[in-house]
Design an enzyme around this catalytic site. Structure first.
Site, mmCIF file in Angstrom:
data_model
loop_
_atom_site.group_PDB
_atom_site.id
_atom_site.type_symbol
_atom_site.label_atom_id
_atom_site.label_comp_id
_atom_site.label_asym_id
_atom_site.label_seq_id
_atom_site.Cartn_x
_atom_site.Cartn_y
_atom_site.Cartn_z
ATOM 1 N N SER A 78 1.546 11.764 17.552
ATOM 2 C CA SER A 78 1.162 11.045 18.775
ATOM 3 C C SER A 78 0.437 9.727 18.535
ATOM 4 C CB SER A 78 0.291 11.944 19.654
ATOM 5 O OG SER A 78 1.076 12.925 20.295
ATOM 6 N N LYS A 105 1.757 6.762 20.353
ATOM 7 C CA LYS A 105 1.362 6.371 21.708
ATOM 8 C C LYS A 105 0.456 5.139 21.720
ATOM 9 C CE LYS A 105 1.922 10.987 23.721
ATOM 10 N NZ LYS A 105 1.818 12.047 22.719
ATOM 11 N N SER A 117 -3.133 12.914 25.644
ATOM 12 C CA SER A 117 -1.916 12.632 24.881
ATOM 13 C C SER A 117 -0.670 13.127 25.602
ATOM 14 C CB SER A 117 -2.001 13.265 23.476
ATOM 15 O OG SER A 117 -1.110 12.657 22.586
ATOM 16 N N LYS A 125 -7.151 7.594 18.420
ATOM 17 C CA LYS A 125 -6.091 8.502 18.867
ATOM 18 C C LYS A 125 -5.898 9.643 17.884
ATOM 19 C CE LYS A 125 -2.757 9.635 21.707
ATOM 20 N NZ LYS A 125 -2.970 11.049 21.303
#
Length: 279
Positions: free
Chosen positions: A58, A61, A117, A226
């Site tokens: 992720s 992202k 997320s 993140k």
């Protein structure tokens, strides 16, 4: 003097009234497969297989948000489709709990993308600002090339495992991307938020999204950034903080422990701060 040989220089210094100079600590042990830590002056504080191409889950992202912030108005409204919801559910991905028919602003969807997320939020944003997911992924790859991320390739907007020829990046490229993204005040505010609440209206439900980045509550002056996890990528963490007047950005890829990535990142931020202090 014989006393120095017997007692050591530190003991001798105490006896004669001098203090020994402080010594910077050794770099923390990093169990993650790949790691990279750099500060805003360009000093590399740690590198471990930082140019190896690997999936980054992720962390993808971050690029999704970066592209959206370049193209969208934060007040733009997007209607969530059944396909957005089903895509996330089918892939077994983390979601923002969106429902078909809801209309949310880009600002709120970016929170849903970056805090819990949400793959559903990623799908909706990519669909709108491609327009279409394939066109959006093409924009992600063009942006990567423009930023000099030579070892990064995207196949979707969320980091879910792809079939053959799936996406990849490197620790060095991820740090470079984070540095660019953090230069955007809106992005910095998004990833530094612990909890975001969306009040119920006539066009959407109430939502409460918590940031999956535990580092925000465990270490001072943390900026974000993140988390990520897939079986192929392992546990990943892109992180940033302020230390002794400099911005420190780092990444851990391919860790086998969800919790250890936060502990390691905290130690790496403090280690970088010590190195900066010692010059």
């Amino acid at each position: 003097m014989r006393i120095a040989g017997l007692m050591g220089s530190a003991a001798l210094a105490v006896l004669v009234g001098f203090s020994t100079p402080a010594v910077a600590a050794d770099a923390p042990t990093v169990a993650a497969g790949e790691a990279y830590v750099v500060d805003s002056a360009g000093t590399i504080h740690l590198g471990k297989r930082q140019t190896r191409r690997v999936p980054v889950a992720s962390l993808v992202k971050v690029m999704t948000a970066y592209v959206v912030l370049r193209e969208a108005g934060l007040g733009d409204t997007i209607t969530i489709t059944g396909a957005d919801v089903k895509y996330a559910a089918k892939g077994g991905a983390t979601t923002a709990g969106l429902r078909e028919g809801e209309r949310l602003t880009v600002r709120d969807l970016l929170y849903g993308l970056l805090l819990p997320s949400g793959a559903d939020a990623a799908n909706a944003l990519a669909r709108r600002y491609g327009p279409g997911k394939a066109a959006f992924v093409a924009k992600m790859n063009r942006t990567a090339r423009a930023l000099g991320l030579a070892d990064t390739r995207y196949t979707n907007a969320d980091g879910l495992p792809a079939p053959a020829n799936g996406g990849w990046s490197t620790a060095a490229d991820q740090v470079k991307l984070a540095q660019r993204a953090l230069a955007n005040g809106t992005f910095r505010s998004l990833v530094g938020t612990r909890t975001h609440k969306v009040a119920k209206t006539s066009v959407h439900r109430a939502h409460t999204w918590h940031n999956s980045n535990k580092l925000l509550s465990r270490s001072p002056d943390v900026l974000g950034v993140k988390t990520g996890y897939t079986k192929a990528a392992g546990y990943c963490l892109l992180f940033a903080g302020e230390r002794n007047g400099r911005q420190v950005v780092g990444v851990l890829l391919g860790d086998s422990s969800a919790e250890r990535r936060f502990t390691t990142a905290e130690r790496l931020l403090d280690y970088a701060g010590e190195q900066i202090a010692f010059g």
